[in-house]
Design an enzyme around this catalytic site. Structure first.
Site, PDB file in Angstrom:
ATOM      1  N   GLY A 147       2.437   5.095  12.969  1.00  0.00           N
ATOM      2  CA  GLY A 147       3.162   3.919  13.470  1.00  0.00           C
ATOM      3  C   GLY A 147       2.586   3.431  14.790  1.00  0.00           C
ATOM      4  CB  CYS A 191      13.327   9.354   7.864  1.00  0.00           C
ATOM      5  SG  CYS A 191      14.440   8.300   6.933  1.00  0.00           S
ATOM      6  CE  LYS A 193      -1.842   2.945   1.868  1.00  0.00           C
ATOM      7  NZ  LYS A 193      -1.652   4.357   1.439  1.00  0.00           N
ATOM      8  CD  GLU A 232      13.022   1.089   9.975  1.00  0.00           C
ATOM      9  OE1 GLU A 232      13.591   2.076  10.470  1.00  0.00           O
ATOM     10  OE2 GLU A 232      13.413  -0.065  10.136  1.00  0.00           O
ATOM     11  N   GLY A 274       6.832   5.402   8.064  1.00  0.00           N
ATOM     12  CA  GLY A 274       5.971   6.575   8.029  1.00  0.00           C
ATOM     13  C   GLY A 274       6.074   7.360   9.321  1.00  0.00           C
TER      14      GLY A 274
HETATM   15  P1  NAD Z   1       2.281   8.747   7.100  1.00  0.00           P
HETATM   16  O1  NAD Z   1       2.478   8.051   8.393  1.00  0.00           O
HETATM   17  O2  NAD Z   1       1.289   9.836   7.023  1.00  0.00           O
HETATM   18  O3  NAD Z   1       1.861   7.689   5.970  1.00  0.00           O
HETATM   19  C1  NAD Z   1       2.648   6.538   5.731  1.00  0.00           C
HETATM   20  C2  NAD Z   1       1.765   5.465   5.107  1.00  0.00           C
HETATM   21  O4  NAD Z   1       0.800   5.023   6.064  1.00  0.00           O
HETATM   22  C3  NAD Z   1       0.970   5.926   3.896  1.00  0.00           C
HETATM   23  O5  NAD Z   1       0.966   4.895   2.927  1.00  0.00           O
HETATM   24  C4  NAD Z   1      -0.421   6.141   4.472  1.00  0.00           C
HETATM   25  O6  NAD Z   1      -1.452   6.026   3.529  1.00  0.00           O
HETATM   26  C5  NAD Z   1      -0.503   5.024   5.486  1.00  0.00           C
HETATM   27  N1  NAD Z   1      -1.473   5.239   6.584  1.00  0.00           N
HETATM   28  C6  NAD Z   1      -1.994   6.408   7.012  1.00  0.00           C
HETATM   29  N2  NAD Z   1      -2.787   6.189   8.086  1.00  0.00           N
HETATM   30  C7  NAD Z   1      -2.768   4.855   8.324  1.00  0.00           C
HETATM   31  C8  NAD Z   1      -3.364   4.011   9.312  1.00  0.00           C
HETATM   32  N3  NAD Z   1      -4.141   4.505  10.289  1.00  0.00           N
HETATM   33  N4  NAD Z   1      -3.096   2.682   9.281  1.00  0.00           N
HETATM   34  C9  NAD Z   1      -2.282   2.169   8.334  1.00  0.00           C
HETATM   35  N5  NAD Z   1      -1.692   2.916   7.365  1.00  0.00           N
HETATM   36  C10 NAD Z   1      -1.920   4.246   7.372  1.00  0.00           C
HETATM   37  O7  NAD Z   1       3.733   9.242   6.643  1.00  0.00           O
HETATM   38  P2  NAD Z   1       4.139  10.153   5.421  1.00  0.00           P
HETATM   39  O8  NAD Z   1       3.671  11.546   5.667  1.00  0.00           O
HETATM   40  O9  NAD Z   1       3.785   9.487   4.144  1.00  0.00           O
HETATM   41  O10 NAD Z   1       5.738  10.083   5.553  1.00  0.00           O
HETATM   42  C11 NAD Z   1       6.482  10.937   6.358  1.00  0.00           C
HETATM   43  C12 NAD Z   1       6.927  10.257   7.630  1.00  0.00           C
HETATM   44  O11 NAD Z   1       7.636   9.051   7.333  1.00  0.00           O
HETATM   45  C13 NAD Z   1       7.911  11.109   8.419  1.00  0.00           C
HETATM   46  O12 NAD Z   1       7.580  11.071   9.773  1.00  0.00           O
HETATM   47  C14 NAD Z   1       9.249  10.437   8.164  1.00  0.00           C
HETATM   48  O13 NAD Z   1      10.221  10.645   9.156  1.00  0.00           O
HETATM   49  C15 NAD Z   1       8.847   9.002   8.085  1.00  0.00           C
HETATM   50  N6  NAD Z   1       9.875   8.235   7.387  1.00  0.00           N
HETATM   51  C16 NAD Z   1      10.661   7.388   8.116  1.00  0.00           C
HETATM   52  C17 NAD Z   1      11.686   6.677   7.500  1.00  0.00           C
HETATM   53  C18 NAD Z   1      12.566   5.719   8.263  1.00  0.00           C
HETATM   54  O14 NAD Z   1      13.208   4.884   7.639  1.00  0.00           O
HETATM   55  N7  NAD Z   1      12.626   5.812   9.584  1.00  0.00           N
HETATM   56  C19 NAD Z   1      11.890   6.822   6.126  1.00  0.00           C
HETATM   57  C20 NAD Z   1      11.064   7.703   5.423  1.00  0.00           C
HETATM   58  C21 NAD Z   1      10.045   8.399   6.055  1.00  0.00           C
END
Ligand code: NAD
Length: 505
Positions: free
Chosen positions: A244, A295, A186, A261, A239
């Site tokens: 998370g 990130c 997804k 992550e 995310g």
């Molecule tokens: P997000 O958490 O908003 O979304 C991530 C994914 O989760 C998307 O596919 C989204 O549709 C899905 N999602 C949203 N709500 C959900 C739920 N309730 N249940 C299951 N899935 C759901 O993150 P974003 O805005 O896309 O990305 C930015 C974040 O990701 C930042 O906090 C960044 O630090 C983090 N990130 C971390 C790493 C790492 O390796 N640690 C790498 C890249 C990004």
């Protein structure tokens, strides 16, 4: 804009969802528009998958795992397909780079490297490990002995963010596939296009049907359905912290394995004895790569007091000379933010920084490249501030850096570790003893010495503290996509057994 939109994007998106080896529309044929953040134009419509579509995808992945050839193939056979996939990704690298650039605004100069170099390298690395999944043997008491088998986990739900669309999917897909799992991916709703293209390439490489399924869709519903689905064995999530934490809570209902992550607020330490030109280079790229939507962005720059003003001034001059521009222009190093919400978040944190008394050195406002009056462009922004400010504690995920002075090594370590996050860190110094002792003291998953954001498929990556748990990349990730089964073996002790009976405890 310097170039036309990726022509194939429309064709890719019209294919819909990829479920059970077939392209299909979403339930009720619902679609949504994916938008180019550089100019606000619609790239194409994408299938808006629902919980019902997730259910169909999980069933397909379940069937492929329970009955299909993928988990039963030898690692060598799986490796052959993963190597073919790497070649196809290289073949279509330019298109894959353009899809991500159009979808999220990261300059083509970088998506070419991420998608054309790192992604195939990761597939090749895990192809190499596919045939090395093995257990152990153990002597035991009496005539019995035990061995362990290393087996794939089952159906993996891969949920990925918007900021490095193809590569962060690759860090999950490649090892999960190498270990023999099947997958429902997804992708982020704002950057779905490269995921669809990858599904097509993996099928062309020979991946059996149902092994990789891709469901695009808006809002939280598809992700929630994937996490709740009893047919999924593990969720591999990258995310935000909020999502998370929701996933960890929801996973308890079905006792799924979960790796998360999450966000970061990484500290980059510059000592007065560092080679300053190089250190400032790393500080600049460490925060402004991807417009800070990374990130591991080095969003807290800790600078030893004797060189503090010099570092701030040089960094500011460089930021002022590097205004954001058209991401499809190969010369651009800073593109727009990925979408409106990101733009609003960055703008609001700049206001917070000003309100809490941080000194704005440069930036702090939107930008419109010449000839354009649209797009989510934001100027590289530098604050002088303190570690206890919100702009130094909360993840902004934008082109905003807070530069904080320090005096001693101990103070630098305390400041660097003084956030809830623990994703990455860096130290710049010519003193090798100091460098290693700072690296050892960092409570972060990675520490770079005299460099920043170096990657290799063979080096693991991941967070500590609130930056999550689990690791990506490296050989150990094969363990997070597999589990052991212990097998006990004894000699059959029949009535005529020469050994004279059962010796088990
Ligand atoms: P997000 O958490 O908003 O979304 C991530 C994914 O989760 C998307 O596919 C989204 O549709 C899905 N999602 C949203 N709500 C959900 C739920 N309730 N249940 C299951 N899935 C759901 O993150 P974003 O805005 O896309 O990305 C930015 C974040 O990701 C930042 O906090 C960044 O630090 C983090 N990130 C971390 C790493 C790492 O390796 N640690 C790498 C890249 C990004």
């Amino acid at each position: 804009m310097t170039d036309v939109l990726p022509l194939r994007a429309t064709a890719i998106a019209q294919d819909g969802l990829f479920i059970g080896g077939r392209w299909t529309g979403a339930t009720h044929d619902r679609v949504y528009a994916t938008v180019n953040p550089a100019d606000g134009t619609v790239i194409t419509d994408v299938a808006d998958g629902s919980a019902a579509d997730i259910d169909a995808a999980v069933r397909a992945a379940r069937r492929a795992f329970d009955e299909g050839p993928w988990p039963r193939m030898s690692g060598h056979e799986r490796a052959r397909i993963l190597l073919a996939a790497a070649d196809l990704i290289e073949r279509d690298a330019e298109e894959l780079a353009r899809l991500d650039t159009a979808d999220m605004g990261k300059p083509l100069a970088f998506t070419r490297i991420e998608n054309g170099f790192f992604a195939p390298a990761i597939y090749r690395y895990y192809a190499g490990l596919a045939s090395q999944m093995s257990g152990t043997t153990h002597d035991s008491v009496g005539s019995a002995f035990a061995y362990t088998l290393r087996e794939p986990i089952g159906v993996i739900g891969a949920i990925t963010p918007f900021n490095v669309p193809l590569l962060l999917a690759t860090t999950k897909l490649a090892p999960a596939l190498a270990a023999g799992n099947t997958i429902v991916h997804k992708p982020s709703e704002t950057t779905p296009l490269s995921a669809l293209k990858i599904a097509r390439l993996l099928a062309e490489a020979g991946l059996p049907e149902g092994v990789l399924n891709v469901v695009t869709g808006t809002g939280a519903a598809p992700g929630i359905a994937l996490v709740a689905h009893p047919g999924v064995d593990k969720i591999a999530f990258t995310g935000s912290n909020l999502v998370g934490q929701e996933i960890i809570r929801a996973s308890a209902d079905t006792l799924k394995k979960v790796s998360v992550e999450l966000g970061g607020k990484s500290a980059n330490i510059i000592f007065a004895d560092a080679y300053l030109d190089e250190a400032i280079d790393h500080a600049f790229n460490g925060i402004f790569y991807g417009s800070g939507q990374v990130c591991v962005a080095g969003s807290r720059l800790l600078v030893q007091r004797p060189v503090y003003d010099q570092v701030v001034e040089t960094l500011a001059r460089r930021a002022e000379a590097t205004l954001p521009g058209d991401p499809l222009d190969p010369g651009t190093v800073i593109g727009p933010l990925a979408h409106q919400l990101q733009f609003e978040k960055v703008s609001s944190y700049v206001r917070i920084g000003l309100d809490e008394g941080a000194e704005l050195v440069t930036g702090g406002q939107p930008h419109h490249p010449q000839g354009s009056d649209s797009g989510w462009y934001y100027r590289p922004t530098i604050f002088k501030g303190r570690n206890d400010m919100r702009i130094a504690q909360e993840e902004i995920f934008g082109p905003v850096i807070t530069v904080i002075p320090f005096d001693t090594d101990e103070e630098a370590v305390a400041l660097a570790n003084g956030t809830k996050f623990g994703l990455a860190s860096a130290v710049h110094t010519r003193d090798i003893k100091r460098a290693h002792s700072i690296a050892a003291a960092m409570r972060a998953g990675t520490c770079w010495i005299n460099t920043y954001a170096q990657w290799d498929p063979g080096i693991s990556f991941g967070g500590r503290k609130a930056s999550g748990y689990g690791r990506e990349l490296g050989p150990e990730v094969m363990h997070s996509y597999s589990e052991t089964k212990s097998v006990w073996v004894d000699l059959p002790v029949g009535p005529d057994a020469a050994l004279g009976g059962d010796l088990s405890l």
